[in-house]
Design a protein around this motif. Structure first.
Motif, PDB file in Angstrom:
ATOM      1  N   ARG A 155     -17.241  10.382  -5.737  1.00 27.12           N
ATOM      2  CA  ARG A 155     -16.754  10.990  -6.984  1.00 27.12           C
ATOM      3  C   ARG A 155     -15.301  11.406  -6.790  1.00 27.12           C
ATOM      4  NH1 ARG A 155     -16.556  16.496  -6.381  1.00 27.12           N
ATOM      5  NH2 ARG A 155     -17.879  17.338  -4.742  1.00 27.12           N
ATOM      6  N   ASP A 156     -14.607  11.462  -7.889  1.00 24.07           N
ATOM      7  CA  ASP A 156     -13.199  11.847  -7.915  1.00 24.07           C
ATOM      8  C   ASP A 156     -13.080  13.352  -7.686  1.00 24.07           C
ATOM      9  OD1 ASP A 156     -10.518  12.318  -8.544  1.00 24.07           O
ATOM     10  OD2 ASP A 156     -10.556  11.018 -10.302  1.00 24.07           O
ATOM     11  N   THR A 157     -12.194  13.768  -6.790  1.00 21.27           N
ATOM     12  CA  THR A 157     -11.969  15.195  -6.554  1.00 21.27           C
ATOM     13  C   THR A 157     -10.987  15.782  -7.550  1.00 21.27           C
ATOM     14  OG1 THR A 157     -10.107  14.836  -5.050  1.00 21.27           O
ATOM     15  CG2 THR A 157     -12.326  14.930  -4.066  1.00 21.27           C
ATOM     16  N   GLY A 158     -10.317  14.901  -8.303  1.00 22.16           N
ATOM     17  CA  GLY A 158      -9.305  15.376  -9.237  1.00 22.16           C
ATOM     18  C   GLY A 158      -7.908  15.371  -8.667  1.00 22.16           C
ATOM     19  N   TYR A 159      -7.761  14.919  -7.414  1.00 24.11           N
ATOM     20  CA  TYR A 159      -6.443  14.889  -6.794  1.00 24.11           C
ATOM     21  C   TYR A 159      -5.999  13.437  -6.643  1.00 24.11           C
ATOM     22  CZ  TYR A 159      -2.474  16.130  -3.958  1.00 24.11           C
ATOM     23  OH  TYR A 159      -1.185  16.306  -3.512  1.00 24.11           O
ATOM     24  N   VAL A 219       0.808  -1.222   0.000  1.00 28.65           N
ATOM     25  CA  VAL A 219       0.000   0.000   0.000  1.00 28.65           C
ATOM     26  C   VAL A 219       0.838   1.267   0.000  1.00 28.65           C
ATOM     27  CG1 VAL A 219      -2.037  -1.046   1.043  1.00 28.65           C
ATOM     28  CG2 VAL A 219      -0.316  -0.006   2.507  1.00 28.65           C
ATOM     29  N   THR A 220       2.089   1.193   0.407  1.00 34.73           N
ATOM     30  CA  THR A 220       2.933   2.390   0.409  1.00 34.73           C
ATOM     31  C   THR A 220       3.367   2.788  -0.988  1.00 34.73           C
ATOM     32  OG1 THR A 220       4.940   1.095   0.797  1.00 34.73           O
ATOM     33  CG2 THR A 220       3.790   1.955   2.744  1.00 34.73           C
ATOM     34  N   THR A 221       3.244   1.872  -1.960  1.00 35.03           N
ATOM     35  CA  THR A 221       3.662   2.183  -3.328  1.00 35.03           C
ATOM     36  C   THR A 221       2.477   2.395  -4.270  1.00 35.03           C
ATOM     37  OG1 THR A 221       3.810  -0.151  -3.929  1.00 35.03           O
ATOM     38  CG2 THR A 221       5.815   0.893  -3.054  1.00 35.03           C
ATOM     39  N   LEU A 222       1.267   2.215  -3.786  1.00 36.13           N
ATOM     40  CA  LEU A 222       0.095   2.407  -4.625  1.00 36.13           C
ATOM     41  C   LEU A 222      -0.121   3.880  -4.948  1.00 36.13           C
ATOM     42  CD1 LEU A 222      -2.596   0.098  -2.960  1.00 36.13           C
ATOM     43  CD2 LEU A 222      -1.485  -0.251  -5.150  1.00 36.13           C
ATOM     44  N   THR A 264      -6.276   8.003  -5.158  1.00 39.66           N
ATOM     45  CA  THR A 264      -7.148   9.079  -5.620  1.00 39.66           C
ATOM     46  C   THR A 264      -7.961   9.545  -4.422  1.00 39.66           C
ATOM     47  OG1 THR A 264      -7.315   8.107  -7.818  1.00 39.66           O
ATOM     48  CG2 THR A 264      -9.049   9.645  -7.195  1.00 39.66           C
ATOM     49  N   VAL A 265      -8.145  10.850  -4.321  1.00 35.99           N
ATOM     50  CA  VAL A 265      -8.994  11.398  -3.250  1.00 35.99           C
ATOM     51  C   VAL A 265     -10.422  11.458  -3.776  1.00 35.99           C
ATOM     52  CG1 VAL A 265      -9.439  13.366  -1.743  1.00 35.99           C
ATOM     53  CG2 VAL A 265      -7.078  12.738  -2.297  1.00 35.99           C
ATOM     54  N   LEU A 266     -11.321  10.837  -3.020  1.00 39.25           N
ATOM     55  CA  LEU A 266     -12.734  10.813  -3.375  1.00 39.25           C
ATOM     56  C   LEU A 266     -13.525  11.618  -2.353  1.00 39.25           C
ATOM     57  CD1 LEU A 266     -13.187   6.988  -4.102  1.00 39.25           C
ATOM     58  CD2 LEU A 266     -12.535   8.804  -5.709  1.00 39.25           C
ATOM     59  N   VAL A 267     -14.727  12.015  -2.746  1.00 36.63           N
ATOM     60  CA  VAL A 267     -15.642  12.712  -1.840  1.00 36.63           C
ATOM     61  C   VAL A 267     -17.048  12.185  -2.112  1.00 36.63           C
ATOM     62  CG1 VAL A 267     -16.025  14.708  -3.349  1.00 36.63           C
ATOM     63  CG2 VAL A 267     -16.248  14.981  -0.873  1.00 36.63           C
ATOM     64  N   ASN A 268     -17.862  12.118  -1.057  1.00 34.72           N
ATOM     65  CA  ASN A 268     -19.232  11.649  -1.251  1.00 34.72           C
ATOM     66  C   ASN A 268     -20.211  12.816  -1.125  1.00 34.72           C
ATOM     67  OD1 ASN A 268     -19.680  12.066   1.519  1.00 34.72           O
ATOM     68  ND2 ASN A 268     -19.411   9.908   2.026  1.00 34.72           N
ATOM     69  N   GLY A 274     -12.240  10.425   1.253  1.00 31.93           N
ATOM     70  CA  GLY A 274     -11.618   9.121   1.403  1.00 31.93           C
ATOM     71  C   GLY A 274     -10.555   8.918   0.346  1.00 31.93           C
ATOM     72  N   LEU A 275      -9.637   7.998   0.611  1.00 28.15           N
ATOM     73  CA  LEU A 275      -8.604   7.621  -0.359  1.00 28.15           C
ATOM     74  C   LEU A 275      -8.990   6.285  -0.961  1.00 28.15           C
ATOM     75  CD1 LEU A 275      -5.308   8.374   1.581  1.00 28.15           C
ATOM     76  CD2 LEU A 275      -6.776   9.929   0.333  1.00 28.15           C
ATOM     77  N   TYR A 276      -8.706   6.136  -2.246  1.00 31.11           N
ATOM     78  CA  TYR A 276      -9.037   4.907  -2.938  1.00 31.11           C
ATOM     79  C   TYR A 276      -7.954   4.632  -3.975  1.00 31.11           C
ATOM     80  CZ  TYR A 276     -12.404   1.334  -4.258  1.00 31.11           C
ATOM     81  OH  TYR A 276     -13.041   0.141  -4.461  1.00 31.11           O
ATOM     82  N   PRO A 277      -7.575   3.361  -4.148  1.00 36.52           N
ATOM     83  CA  PRO A 277      -6.553   3.053  -5.146  1.00 36.52           C
ATOM     84  C   PRO A 277      -6.964   3.544  -6.544  1.00 36.52           C
ATOM     85  CG  PRO A 277      -6.938   1.158  -3.740  1.00 36.52           C
ATOM     86  CD  PRO A 277      -8.003   2.171  -3.422  1.00 36.52           C
ATOM     87  N   THR A 278      -6.056   4.218  -7.207  1.00 29.71           N
ATOM     88  CA  THR A 278      -6.317   4.833  -8.513  1.00 29.71           C
ATOM     89  C   THR A 278      -6.707   3.814  -9.577  1.00 29.71           C
ATOM     90  OG1 THR A 278      -4.808   6.602  -7.965  1.00 29.71           O
ATOM     91  CG2 THR A 278      -5.279   6.323 -10.283  1.00 29.71           C
ATOM     92  N   ASP A 279      -6.183   2.593  -9.471  1.00 24.30           N
ATOM     93  CA  ASP A 279      -6.428   1.606 -10.520  1.00 24.30           C
ATOM     94  C   ASP A 279      -7.754   0.854 -10.372  1.00 24.30           C
ATOM     95  OD1 ASP A 279      -5.510   0.276  -8.265  1.00 24.30           O
ATOM     96  OD2 ASP A 279      -4.352  -1.203  -9.394  1.00 24.30           O
TER      97      ASP A 279
END
Length: 69
Positions: free
Chosen positions: A33-37, A4-7, A10-14, A20-25
């Motif tokens: 939804r994606d915040t764009g960060y 997980v340290t190398t993943l 993406t920052v998400l918002v509800n 929340g953080l979620y793996p980009t892949d």
């Protein structure tokens, strides 16, 4: 599973403006939804810390009014 340290994260918002953080892949879960960060876990956590300044859900903030800090 990847370390997980190398993943890439993406920052998400509800709809309650909770972050929340979620793996980009992975596909974004329903209700988020994606915040764009995106970045490393550390970078994303710093972004969330700066962006999410009121931990109350949006519905509670609306009912109670502005936070008194």
């Amino acid at each position: 599973m990847a370390d997980v340290t190398t993943l890439a994260w993406t920052v998400l918002v509800n709809s309650e403006q909770q972050y929340g953080l979620y793996p980009t892949d992975l596909p974004i879960p329903k209700g988020w939804r994606d915040t764009g960060y995106a970045g490393t876990e550390e970078e994303c956590m710093r972004h969330v810390d700066a962006a999410w300044t009121d931990m109350r859900p949006l519905s509670l903030r609306g009912a109670l009014g502005p936070s008194v800090v």
